[in-house]
Design an enzyme around this catalytic site. Structure first.
Site, PDB file in Angstrom:
ATOM      1  N   THR A 113       0.865  -1.251   0.066  1.00 20.46           N
ATOM      2  CA  THR A 113      -0.026  -0.059   0.066  1.00 20.46           C
ATOM      3  C   THR A 113       0.837   1.205   0.039  1.00 20.46           C
ATOM      4  O   THR A 113       1.618   1.491   1.062  1.00 20.46           O
ATOM      5  CB  THR A 113      -0.924  -0.103   1.240  1.00 20.46           C
ATOM      6  OG1 THR A 113      -1.573  -1.138   1.319  1.00 20.46           O
ATOM      7  CG2 THR A 113      -1.942   1.071   1.216  1.00 20.46           C
ATOM      8  N   LYS A 170      -6.958   1.852  -3.095  1.00 23.10           N
ATOM      9  CA  LYS A 170      -6.793   1.390  -1.517  1.00 23.10           C
ATOM     10  C   LYS A 170      -6.739   2.349  -0.638  1.00 23.10           C
ATOM     11  O   LYS A 170      -7.151   2.078   0.562  1.00 23.10           O
ATOM     12  CB  LYS A 170      -5.247   0.735  -1.956  1.00 23.10           C
ATOM     13  CG  LYS A 170      -4.732   0.015  -0.586  1.00 23.10           C
ATOM     14  CD  LYS A 170      -5.668  -1.214   0.094  1.00 23.10           C
ATOM     15  CE  LYS A 170      -5.032  -1.378   1.382  1.00 23.10           C
ATOM     16  NZ  LYS A 170      -5.762  -2.372   1.989  1.00 23.10           N
ATOM     17  N   LYS A 177      -0.102   5.099   8.371  1.00 27.33           N
ATOM     18  CA  LYS A 177       0.492   5.684   7.219  1.00 27.33           C
ATOM     19  C   LYS A 177      -0.577   5.693   5.966  1.00 27.33           C
ATOM     20  O   LYS A 177      -0.433   6.662   5.306  1.00 27.33           O
ATOM     21  CB  LYS A 177       1.517   4.608   6.674  1.00 27.33           C
ATOM     22  CG  LYS A 177       2.274   4.743   5.328  1.00 27.33           C
ATOM     23  CD  LYS A 177       1.557   3.819   4.427  1.00 27.33           C
ATOM     24  CE  LYS A 177       1.650   2.198   4.868  1.00 27.33           C
ATOM     25  NZ  LYS A 177       1.073   1.119   3.895  1.00 27.33           N
TER      26      LYS A 177
HETATM   27  N1  LIG Z   1      -1.173  -6.461   7.491  1.00 34.37           N
HETATM   28  C1  LIG Z   1      -2.463  -6.259   6.761  1.00 34.37           C
HETATM   29  O1  LIG Z   1      -3.611  -6.611   7.199  1.00 34.37           O
HETATM   30  C2  LIG Z   1      -2.409  -5.544   5.591  1.00 34.37           C
HETATM   31  C3  LIG Z   1      -1.398  -4.795   5.110  1.00 34.37           C
HETATM   32  N2  LIG Z   1      -1.278  -4.252   3.810  1.00 34.37           N
HETATM   33  C4  LIG Z   1      -0.225  -3.446   3.360  1.00 34.37           C
HETATM   34  O2  LIG Z   1       0.718  -4.369   2.913  1.00 34.37           O
HETATM   35  C5  LIG Z   1       2.269  -4.160   3.106  1.00 34.37           C
HETATM   36  C6  LIG Z   1       2.954  -5.101   4.184  1.00 34.37           C
HETATM   37  O3  LIG Z   1       2.156  -5.170   5.326  1.00 34.37           O
HETATM   38  P1  LIG Z   1       2.369  -6.287   6.357  1.00 34.37           P
HETATM   39  O4  LIG Z   1       2.790  -7.359   5.762  1.00 34.37           O
HETATM   40  O5  LIG Z   1       1.368  -6.194   7.403  1.00 34.37           O
HETATM   41  O6  LIG Z   1       3.791  -5.203   7.005  1.00 34.37           O
HETATM   42  P2  LIG Z   1       4.822  -5.920   7.928  1.00 34.37           P
HETATM   43  O7  LIG Z   1       5.327  -4.666   8.819  1.00 34.37           O
HETATM   44  O8  LIG Z   1       4.686  -7.190   8.440  1.00 34.37           O
HETATM   45  O9  LIG Z   1       5.958  -6.432   6.867  1.00 34.37           O
HETATM   46  C7  LIG Z   1       6.827  -5.284   6.326  1.00 34.37           C
HETATM   47  C8  LIG Z   1       7.676  -5.874   5.326  1.00 34.37           C
HETATM   48  O10 LIG Z   1       8.564  -4.894   4.915  1.00 34.37           O
HETATM   49  C9  LIG Z   1       9.701  -5.076   4.626  1.00 34.37           C
HETATM   50  N3  LIG Z   1      10.333  -3.865   4.759  1.00 34.37           N
HETATM   51  C10 LIG Z   1      10.165  -2.552   5.550  1.00 34.37           C
HETATM   52  N4  LIG Z   1      11.191  -1.611   5.091  1.00 34.37           N
HETATM   53  C11 LIG Z   1      11.969  -2.232   4.171  1.00 34.37           C
HETATM   54  C12 LIG Z   1      13.038  -1.512   3.629  1.00 34.37           C
HETATM   55  N5  LIG Z   1      13.335  -0.174   3.779  1.00 34.37           N
HETATM   56  N6  LIG Z   1      13.573  -2.277   2.742  1.00 34.37           N
HETATM   57  C13 LIG Z   1      13.330  -3.593   2.240  1.00 34.37           C
HETATM   58  N7  LIG Z   1      12.202  -4.159   3.084  1.00 34.37           N
HETATM   59  C14 LIG Z   1      11.667  -3.341   4.103  1.00 34.37           C
HETATM   60  C15 LIG Z   1      10.009  -5.992   6.063  1.00 34.37           C
HETATM   61  O11 LIG Z   1      11.313  -6.526   6.146  1.00 34.37           O
HETATM   62  P3  LIG Z   1      12.054  -6.989   7.453  1.00 34.37           P
HETATM   63  O12 LIG Z   1      11.086  -8.214   7.783  1.00 34.37           O
HETATM   64  O13 LIG Z   1      13.490  -6.930   7.265  1.00 34.37           O
HETATM   65  O14 LIG Z   1      11.394  -5.688   8.515  1.00 34.37           O
HETATM   66  C16 LIG Z   1       8.928  -6.882   5.948  1.00 34.37           C
HETATM   67  O15 LIG Z   1       9.262  -7.943   4.963  1.00 34.37           O
HETATM   68  C17 LIG Z   1       1.973  -2.648   3.665  1.00 34.37           C
HETATM   69  O16 LIG Z   1       2.187  -1.720   2.700  1.00 34.37           O
HETATM   70  C18 LIG Z   1       0.504  -2.722   4.378  1.00 34.37           C
HETATM   71  O17 LIG Z   1       0.038  -1.519   4.392  1.00 34.37           O
HETATM   72  C19 LIG Z   1      -2.398  -4.295   2.800  1.00 34.37           C
HETATM   73  C20 LIG Z   1      -3.383  -5.176   3.495  1.00 34.37           C
HETATM   74  C21 LIG Z   1      -3.424  -5.643   4.700  1.00 34.37           C
HETATM   75  O1  LIG Z   2      -4.428  -2.594   4.572  1.00 34.47           O
HETATM   76  C1  LIG Z   2      -5.124  -3.455   5.183  1.00 34.47           C
HETATM   77  C2  LIG Z   2      -6.374  -3.745   5.262  1.00 34.47           C
HETATM   78  C3  LIG Z   2      -6.974  -4.645   6.245  1.00 34.47           C
HETATM   79  C4  LIG Z   2      -8.260  -5.207   5.836  1.00 34.47           C
HETATM   80  O2  LIG Z   2      -8.608  -4.856   4.856  1.00 34.47           O
HETATM   81  O3  LIG Z   2      -9.015  -6.001   6.761  1.00 34.47           O
END
Ligand SMILES: NC(=O)C1=CN([C@@H]2O[C@H](COP(=O)(O)OP(=O)(O)OC[C@H]3O[C@@H](n4cnc5c(N)ncnc54)[C@H](OP(=O)(O)O)[C@@H]3O)[C@@H](O)[C@H]2O)C=CC1
Ligand SMILES: O=CCCC(=O)O
Length: 295
Positions: free
Chosen positions: A95, A170, A238
């Site tokens: 996102t 989104k 964010k």
């Molecule tokens: N969780 C949710 O319910 C949802 C999340 N999203 C979106 O999906 C994305 C991921 O979310 P989520 O999995 O929850 O997040 P997490 O915080 O669990 O994971 C983040 C990921 O990004 C990596 N990362 C962060 N900074 C860097 C960097 N500078 N360089 C390389 N890798 C980096 C982390 O690596 P490392 O392990 O090394 O920290 C990790 O793999 C976000 O944009 C979020 O808004 C969308 C829908 C639902």
């Molecule tokens: O970006 C996160 C969305 C979480 C959800 O749709 O439940």
């Protein structure tokens, strides 16, 4: 089908595992390389850098925390740009805002590659179950090529046209979700302080016109003060910030979202950024968090 997968956080890990379960060959990379081991145990190959994953795979998916992470993985040393080119597709499902997505799209296209943004609605459980809603935009032939993977990852995919439309859709969705989470938190507090049972409020809500899966799922855990992260609060804040910037660009007044963003910011300042976004309830209750870090 072989795909690369960059970013094994809450979402990326579940999505990559799901692809493996459905017979995809997956090469994974994560900044913290140790997190790749769990996926390796499920059959994934581990790539040492984003560039090495792209060099191996025709299609590479990314699921990264925020705009700065999304840009870093593409533009930094050993990044995606070093190996993207003709016949290869890069699909960013993180996102981010439209400007970030556009910057990545232009750079990938300049190298002869194809780019698709494809953020998702749905959290950890839908990611595990292949029930996400995919909001794609950009290169249509790449979208068509990704349909077998999207069919595994999601219950429905939308192709929304030009780059930026997926990101914007989104952000609008998550802006509404963040505002609703604040409204639910205030409602639970108001019920409690005015002598009503918050649990009965949840029961009433669930039977009426504003029943929704989020209230049903999060309401009971909020009442228990349990915020095991499915969607980390720092990511919801964010998304509110990026949605408010989209509102600025389009001269759309969003006082409700702005107030909700303040509550999420306050929660972050209290060290709740890595908790589930429903932990904003603690701010609304006025109880605050236990930590003091800037998550
Ligand atoms: N969780 C949710 O319910 C949802 C999340 N999203 C979106 O999906 C994305 C991921 O979310 P989520 O999995 O929850 O997040 P997490 O915080 O669990 O994971 C983040 C990921 O990004 C990596 N990362 C962060 N900074 C860097 C960097 N500078 N360089 C390389 N890798 C980096 C982390 O690596 P490392 O392990 O090394 O920290 C990790 O793999 C976000 O944009 C979020 O808004 C969308 C829908 C639902
Ligand atoms: O970006 C996160 C969305 C979480 C959800 O749709 O439940």
């Amino acid at each position: 089908m072989e795909v690369g997968f960059l970013g094994l956080g809450i979402m990326g890990k579940a999505m990559a595992a799901n692809l493996l379960r459905h017979g995809f060959r997956v090469t994974v990379w994560n900044r913290t390389l140790a997190k790749c081991q769990e996926l390796a145990a499920l059959g994934a190959t581990v790539g040492e850098t984003p560039a090495s994953v792209v060099s191996k795979c025709r299609y590479t998916i990314a699921m990264l925390s925020d705009p700065s992470a999304a840009l870093s993985v593409v533009f930094d040393k050993d990044g995606v740009l070093e190996q993207i080119g003709s016949g290869k597709g890069y699909v960013d499902m993180s996102t981010v805002d439209a400007a970030t997505s556009t910057k990545i799209s232009e750079a990938v296209k300049q190298k002869g590659g194809a780019f698709l943004e494809a953020p998702v609605s749905g959290s950890k459980k839908p990611a595990e179950d292949g029930q996400l809603v995919i909001l794609a935009a950009g290169d249509k032939p790449l979208y068509d090529g990704m349909v077998p993977a999207f069919d595994v990852l999601g219950k429905k995919s939308f192709f929304l046209g030009e780059i930026g439309n997926g990101a914007k859709m989104k952000l609008v969705v998550n802006m509404i979700m963040g505002s609703m989470m604040n409204a639910l938190s205030e409602g639970l507090c108001l019920a409690d302080k005015s002598g009503l049972s918050p649990q009965t409020l949840l029961d009433v809500l669930d039977l009426g016109a504003i029943a929704n899966p989020m209230f049903k799922l999060k309401g009971p855990t909020m009442l228990q003060g349990s915020y095991n992260p499915a969607f980390p609060l720092k990511h919801q804040q964010k998304d509110m910030r990026l949605a408010l910037a989209l509102g600025d660009e389009n001269a759309v007044a969003m006082p409700v979202s702005a107030a909700a963003n303040e509550a999420f910011k306050k929660a972050r300042s209290l060290g709740l950024g890595d908790q589930d976004f429903s932990a904003v309830y603690e701010v609304v209750k006025g109880a605050g968090g236990s930590g003091s870090g800037q998550a």
